[in-house]
Write a protein that holds these residues in place. Structure first.
Motif, mmCIF file in Angstrom:
data_model
loop_
_atom_site.group_PDB
_atom_site.id
_atom_site.type_symbol
_atom_site.label_atom_id
_atom_site.label_comp_id
_atom_site.label_asym_id
_atom_site.label_seq_id
_atom_site.Cartn_x
_atom_site.Cartn_y
_atom_site.Cartn_z
ATOM 1 N N HIS A 1 -22.506 -0.111 64.630
ATOM 2 C CA HIS A 1 -22.583 -0.804 63.339
ATOM 3 C C HIS A 1 -21.228 -0.746 62.626
ATOM 4 O O HIS A 1 -20.907 -1.624 61.833
ATOM 5 C CB HIS A 1 -23.626 -0.130 62.430
ATOM 6 C CG HIS A 1 -25.038 -0.220 62.952
ATOM 7 N ND1 HIS A 1 -25.997 0.735 62.678
ATOM 8 C CD2 HIS A 1 -25.655 -1.151 63.718
ATOM 9 C CE1 HIS A 1 -27.142 0.394 63.259
ATOM 10 N NE2 HIS A 1 -26.960 -0.738 63.905
ATOM 11 N N SER B 1 -26.369 -9.797 66.324
ATOM 12 C CA SER B 1 -26.366 -9.204 64.975
ATOM 13 C C SER B 1 -27.712 -8.576 64.602
ATOM 14 O O SER B 1 -27.754 -7.490 64.027
ATOM 15 C CB SER B 1 -25.984 -10.261 63.941
ATOM 16 O OG SER B 1 -24.730 -10.794 64.265
ATOM 17 N N PHE C 1 -18.601 -3.488 61.436
ATOM 18 C CA PHE C 1 -19.145 -4.848 61.578
ATOM 19 C C PHE C 1 -19.970 -5.204 60.325
ATOM 20 O O PHE C 1 -20.548 -6.294 60.259
ATOM 21 C CB PHE C 1 -20.057 -4.956 62.808
ATOM 22 C CG PHE C 1 -19.316 -4.974 64.130
ATOM 23 C CD1 PHE C 1 -18.530 -6.062 64.485
ATOM 24 C CD2 PHE C 1 -19.419 -3.918 65.025
ATOM 25 C CE1 PHE C 1 -17.857 -6.090 65.708
ATOM 26 C CE2 PHE C 1 -18.761 -3.937 66.252
ATOM 27 C CZ PHE C 1 -17.976 -5.025 66.585
#
Ligand SMILES: Cc1ncc(COP(=O)(O)O)c(C=O)c1O
Length: 458
Positions: free
Chosen positions: A169, A157, A172
């Protein structure tokens, strides 16, 4: 829909495995390509088709695809001590020896090594240490991390938040809020007409400074970058870029993490990309060629400034509360040590300098090909851009998906490359010879000709 035989490995794969960086819906229809074995820089699939892997897997298989010697080291280590951790002050010899070796070859003075299993974890750890360091020195608000558009630092992350990859990205909910991204130094595509490399580099450094000023220098703690951008397309920094970027970081007291996950261990023609570009990082992450990709291991080196802050924090908190079960795994460290011995024995750095210079010369010849716009590289790393018109720097219309067309022809001609949009990145195993570079070039010629021919007919 491709025919997939019942109970074949392809069918079992479709039924059981989720693949990284793969169109999952399409995969359900076409299934996997099964790689069966490898030797040197070549691999074979289950149909017996041979491929020259000019990507070294994922920039990592530096010694090729099979090694009796490394297998024996792993076997012996497993017989002696197949696992132990480094938690709560325990240690083992291969881990200590590898840390010592890494510190002895570091491009700038480093103090200590933290082990992990992947490049992502090394960068994640480095990002956490930017935060930890600033807490330790009483500046906890200096938290923002700046990466670069198109930079890639991993899939966890935080490491993907630092990466400038909007496609990674999307949906998410990333990047996390403390991450920012600055311009990336794709000189060929992004320079203005008549702008020199030096002037372009000044513009890049000014953009970084402007971002820091906009955010507030008191809120920016770290900057992370690859010496040469890999997954961004094999982008060689323009002249004076790194001097100017580092001057900005120093001016605002921003920690510099050099992500050497691809560049480390010879790729750029020196042991480290930091040597090639005279970088002075506070932390260095490395992985991939550290173990020739034969074991999952990464190493993060930190300088004394960071380490002494970590010591202060653990004095205050009673513990350095961070770690991974497999960090410093003795089998992985034993294999990595042997890999570093092999690099010494084969004079790996001079080898890369010699064969790398040859590869650059051979690949530069393709700059004259009708669909090639730019060829730029260093060491055994090269980026090649396909363009509709080089003279006017006009790219192909994205709907033509030229990269995908070329990739299809590459597969058909037994050549594996990394395609990033319309760019091709070359990073063959470091053991490649001049004769194998010629083999690669012969296959590439067929790929480019076939791609050009298809583009002209459609
Ligand atoms: C520069 C760079 N950093 C970090 C990573 C992430 O490494 P890993 O896939 O081992 O987590 C990669 C992977 O390609 C990389 O290229």
């Amino acid at each position: 829909m491709t025919y997939v035989a019942p109970n074949s490995i392809q069918a079992r794969d479709i039924a059981s495995v989720v693949h990284p960086q793969t169109n999952l819906a399409r995969h359900l229809e076409v299934g996997p390509q099964v790689i069966e074995r490898g030797q040197g820089i070549y691999i074979w699939d289950d149909a017996g088709t041979q491929f020259l892997d000019a990507a070294a897997g994922l920039w990592c298989a530096s010694l090729g695809y099979a090694s009796e010697r490394l297998a024996k080291v792993a076997y012996e280590q497993m017989r002696k001590l197949g696992y132990y951790h480094l938690y709560r002050g325990t240690t083992n010899e291969p881990g200590v020896e590898l840390a010592e070796k890494l510190l002895s070859i570091a491009p700038v003075k480093m103090s200590k090594v933290l082990f992990q299993c992947s490049g992502s974890e090394a960068n994640d750890t480095a990002i956490k240490l930017v935060w930890y360091y600033h807490s330790a020195i009483g500046k906890p608000h200096k938290r923002k991390i700046i990466g670069r558009n198109m930079g890639y630092h991993g899939s966890t992350s935080a490491s993907i938040s630092a990466s400038g990859k909007p496609d990674m990205h999307a949906d998410f909910g990333l990047p996390f809020s403390d991450f920012r991204h600055t311009e990336y130094p794709h000189y060929y595509r992004r320079h203005e007409d008549g702008e020199s490399e030096e002037a372009f580099a000044t513009r890049m450094a000014d953009a970084l400074e402007q971002l820091i000023l906009t955010e507030g220098p008191d809120t920016v703690g770290g900057f992370i970058a690859e010496p040469v951008m890999g997954a961004g397309g094999g982008l060689i920094p323009p002249r004076t870029y790194w001097d100017k970027m580092q001057a900005v970081l120093r001016k605002y007291d921003i920690l510099f993490i050099a992500d050497e996950v691809i560049c480390g261990f010879g790729r750029t023609g020196n042991m480290w990309g930091s040597i090639t570009y005279d970088l002075k990082p506070d932390m260095i992450s490395s992985a991939k060629a550290l173990s020739a990709a034969m074991q999952p291991i990464s190493a993060l080196m930190v300088n004394e400034k960071i380490f002494s802050a970590m010591v202060d924090e653990s004095k205050k908190l009673g513990n350095f509360a961070h770690g991974f079960t497999y960090a410093g795994h003795p089998v992985a460290t034993a294999v990595a040590l042997e890999v570093l011995r092999i690099y010494d024995e084969m004079d790996m750095v001079p080898h890369v300098q010699r064969v790398g210079a040859y590869m650059q010369q051979v690949l530069r010849r393709f700059a004259d090909h009708p669909i090639i716009g730019d060829v730029r590289g260093v060491g055994l790393m090269c980026g090649m851009e396909m363009m509709k018109d080089n003279a006017t720097r006009t790219p192909f219309d994205p709907v033509r998906k030229v990269g995908a067309v070329a990739e299809k022809h590459a597969r058909a001609n037994g050549l594996i490359l990394r395609f990033i949009g319309d760019r091709m990145a070359f990073s063959p195993p470091l053991i490649i010879t001049e004769a194998e570079v010629d083999d690669m070039a012969a296959r590439l010629q067929k790929v480019l000709d076939a791609t050009w021919s298809e583009l002209r007919t459609n």
